[in-house]
Design a protein around this motif. Structure first.
Motif, PDB file in Angstrom:
ATOM      1  N   ALA A  56       0.825  -1.205   0.000  1.00  0.00           N
ATOM      2  CA  ALA A  56       0.000   0.000   0.000  1.00  0.00           C
ATOM      3  C   ALA A  56       0.860   1.256   0.000  1.00  0.00           C
ATOM      4  N   ILE A  57       2.077   1.142   0.538  1.00  0.00           N
ATOM      5  CA  ILE A  57       2.970   2.305   0.627  1.00  0.00           C
ATOM      6  C   ILE A  57       4.344   1.951   0.063  1.00  0.00           C
ATOM      7  N   LYS A  58       4.874   2.837  -0.742  1.00  0.00           N
ATOM      8  CA  LYS A  58       6.276   2.789  -1.166  1.00  0.00           C
ATOM      9  C   LYS A  58       6.956   3.985  -0.526  1.00  0.00           C
ATOM     10  N   VAL A  59       8.267   3.921  -0.385  1.00  0.00           N
ATOM     11  CA  VAL A  59       9.026   4.999   0.236  1.00  0.00           C
ATOM     12  C   VAL A  59      10.090   5.476  -0.732  1.00  0.00           C
ATOM     13  N   GLN A  60      10.240   6.799  -0.837  1.00  0.00           N
ATOM     14  CA  GLN A  60      11.318   7.382  -1.629  1.00  0.00           C
ATOM     15  C   GLN A  60      12.262   8.103  -0.682  1.00  0.00           C
ATOM     16  N   CYS A  61      13.547   7.845  -0.837  1.00  0.00           N
ATOM     17  CA  CYS A  61      14.562   8.543  -0.049  1.00  0.00           C
ATOM     18  C   CYS A  61      14.586  10.007  -0.489  1.00  0.00           C
ATOM     19  N   GLY A  62      14.549  10.913   0.480  1.00  0.00           N
ATOM     20  CA  GLY A  62      14.573  12.334   0.187  1.00  0.00           C
ATOM     21  C   GLY A  62      15.958  12.859  -0.137  1.00  0.00           C
ATOM     22  N   VAL A  63      16.980  11.994  -0.083  1.00  0.00           N
ATOM     23  CA  VAL A  63      18.354  12.402  -0.393  1.00  0.00           C
ATOM     24  C   VAL A  63      18.784  11.879  -1.763  1.00  0.00           C
ATOM     25  N   CYS A  64      18.686  10.564  -1.970  1.00  0.00           N
ATOM     26  CA  CYS A  64      19.191   9.993  -3.230  1.00  0.00           C
ATOM     27  C   CYS A  64      18.088   9.674  -4.232  1.00  0.00           C
ATOM     28  N   GLY A  65      16.808   9.636  -3.789  1.00  0.00           N
ATOM     29  CA  GLY A  65      15.697   9.409  -4.704  1.00  0.00           C
ATOM     30  C   GLY A  65      15.292   7.958  -4.893  1.00  0.00           C
ATOM     31  N   LEU A  66      15.945   7.021  -4.222  1.00  0.00           N
ATOM     32  CA  LEU A  66      15.601   5.601  -4.346  1.00  0.00           C
ATOM     33  C   LEU A  66      14.154   5.370  -3.932  1.00  0.00           C
ATOM     34  N   ILE A  67      13.411   4.583  -4.713  1.00  0.00           N
ATOM     35  CA  ILE A  67      12.038   4.197  -4.375  1.00  0.00           C
ATOM     36  C   ILE A  67      12.012   2.686  -4.187  1.00  0.00           C
ATOM     37  N   GLU A  68      11.585   2.267  -2.993  1.00  0.00           N
ATOM     38  CA  GLU A  68      11.526   0.841  -2.638  1.00  0.00           C
ATOM     39  C   GLU A  68      10.316   0.587  -1.742  1.00  0.00           C
ATOM     40  N   ASP A  69      10.074  -0.689  -1.455  1.00  0.00           N
ATOM     41  CA  ASP A  69       9.058  -1.057  -0.476  1.00  0.00           C
ATOM     42  C   ASP A  69       9.489  -0.550   0.898  1.00  0.00           C
ATOM     43  N   GLU A  70       8.510  -0.243   1.716  1.00  0.00           N
ATOM     44  CA  GLU A  70       8.777   0.278   3.054  1.00  0.00           C
ATOM     45  C   GLU A  70       9.654  -0.673   3.866  1.00  0.00           C
ATOM     46  N   ARG A  71       9.447  -1.976   3.724  1.00  0.00           N
ATOM     47  CA  ARG A  71      10.202  -2.931   4.543  1.00  0.00           C
ATOM     48  C   ARG A  71      11.703  -2.903   4.254  1.00  0.00           C
ATOM     49  N   SER A  72      12.117  -2.490   3.048  1.00  0.00           N
ATOM     50  CA  SER A  72      13.549  -2.372   2.744  1.00  0.00           C
ATOM     51  C   SER A  72      14.205  -1.298   3.606  1.00  0.00           C
ATOM     52  N   PHE A  73      13.498  -0.180   3.797  1.00  0.00           N
ATOM     53  CA  PHE A  73      14.015   0.908   4.622  1.00  0.00           C
ATOM     54  C   PHE A  73      14.024   0.513   6.097  1.00  0.00           C
ATOM     55  N   ILE A  74      12.998  -0.217   6.536  1.00  0.00           N
ATOM     56  CA  ILE A  74      12.912  -0.657   7.926  1.00  0.00           C
ATOM     57  C   ILE A  74      13.997  -1.686   8.228  1.00  0.00           C
ATOM     58  N   LYS A  75      14.168  -2.660   7.338  1.00  0.00           N
ATOM     59  CA  LYS A  75      15.178  -3.704   7.553  1.00  0.00           C
ATOM     60  C   LYS A  75      16.583  -3.117   7.623  1.00  0.00           C
ATOM     61  N   ARG A  76      16.876  -2.117   6.774  1.00  0.00           N
ATOM     62  CA  ARG A  76      18.188  -1.475   6.793  1.00  0.00           C
ATOM     63  C   ARG A  76      18.417  -0.771   8.131  1.00  0.00           C
ATOM     64  N   ALA A  77      17.366  -0.111   8.643  1.00  0.00           N
ATOM     65  CA  ALA A  77      17.478   0.570   9.940  1.00  0.00           C
ATOM     66  C   ALA A  77      17.661  -0.431  11.073  1.00  0.00           C
ATOM     67  N   GLU A  78      16.982  -1.570  10.990  1.00  0.00           N
ATOM     68  CA  GLU A  78      17.125  -2.608  12.038  1.00  0.00           C
ATOM     69  C   GLU A  78      18.538  -3.179  12.057  1.00  0.00           C
ATOM     70  N   SER A  79      19.130  -3.340  10.895  1.00  0.00           N
ATOM     71  CA  SER A  79      20.479  -3.935  10.835  1.00  0.00           C
ATOM     72  C   SER A  79      21.571  -2.906  11.137  1.00  0.00           C
ATOM     73  N   ASN A  80      21.212  -1.624  11.197  1.00  0.00           N
ATOM     74  CA  ASN A  80      22.192  -0.581  11.465  1.00  0.00           C
ATOM     75  C   ASN A  80      21.594   0.411  12.463  1.00  0.00           C
ATOM     76  N   LYS A  81      21.367  -0.068  13.688  1.00  0.00           N
ATOM     77  CA  LYS A  81      20.689   0.744  14.706  1.00  0.00           C
ATOM     78  C   LYS A  81      21.575   1.881  15.206  1.00  0.00           C
ATOM     79  N   LEU A  82      20.908   3.016  15.526  1.00  0.00           N
ATOM     80  CA  LEU A  82      21.599   4.153  16.142  1.00  0.00           C
ATOM     81  C   LEU A  82      21.954   3.803  17.574  1.00  0.00           C
ATOM     82  N   GLN A  83      23.073   4.277  18.019  1.00  0.00           N
ATOM     83  CA  GLN A  83      23.508   4.024  19.408  1.00  0.00           C
ATOM     84  C   GLN A  83      22.986   5.092  20.326  1.00  0.00           C
TER      85      GLN A  83
END
Length: 83
Positions: A56-83
């Motif tokens: 239902a939702i796609k996400v576009q990066c506001g910096v580089c313009g990549l458009i992907e499924d929302e879960r791709s952005f979430i999975k990347r954040a999960e694998s690279n958590k902020l300290q």
């Protein structure tokens, strides 16, 4: 879904995104002209028309313009958590 995002392409953007809401509209088109012949409702599709099953939702990066499924952005954040 409420979760942190991280762009899987530029790997730096965590805050600027465009959320793209997808609204599928089932139609039948003339194969020669591309004219719209018929519009269907999701409840009344003919037997040869497969209903949309994508996200239902796609996400576009506001910096580089990549458009992907929302879960791709979430999975990347999960694998690279902020300290």
């Amino acid at each position: 879904m409420v979760a942190p995002y991280l762009c899987p392409n530029c790997k730096t953007n965590r805050s600027r995104f465009n959320l793209i809401e997808q609204n599928a509209k089932p139609v039948k088109m003339d194969p020669r002209t591309g004219d719209l012949l018929e519009e269907y409702s999701n409840e009344m599709l003919n037997p040869f028309h497969v209903p949309y099953k994508g996200p239902a939702i796609k996400v576009q990066c506001g910096v580089c313009g990549l458009i992907e499924d929302e879960r791709s952005f979430i999975k990347r954040a999960e694998s690279n958590k902020l300290q």
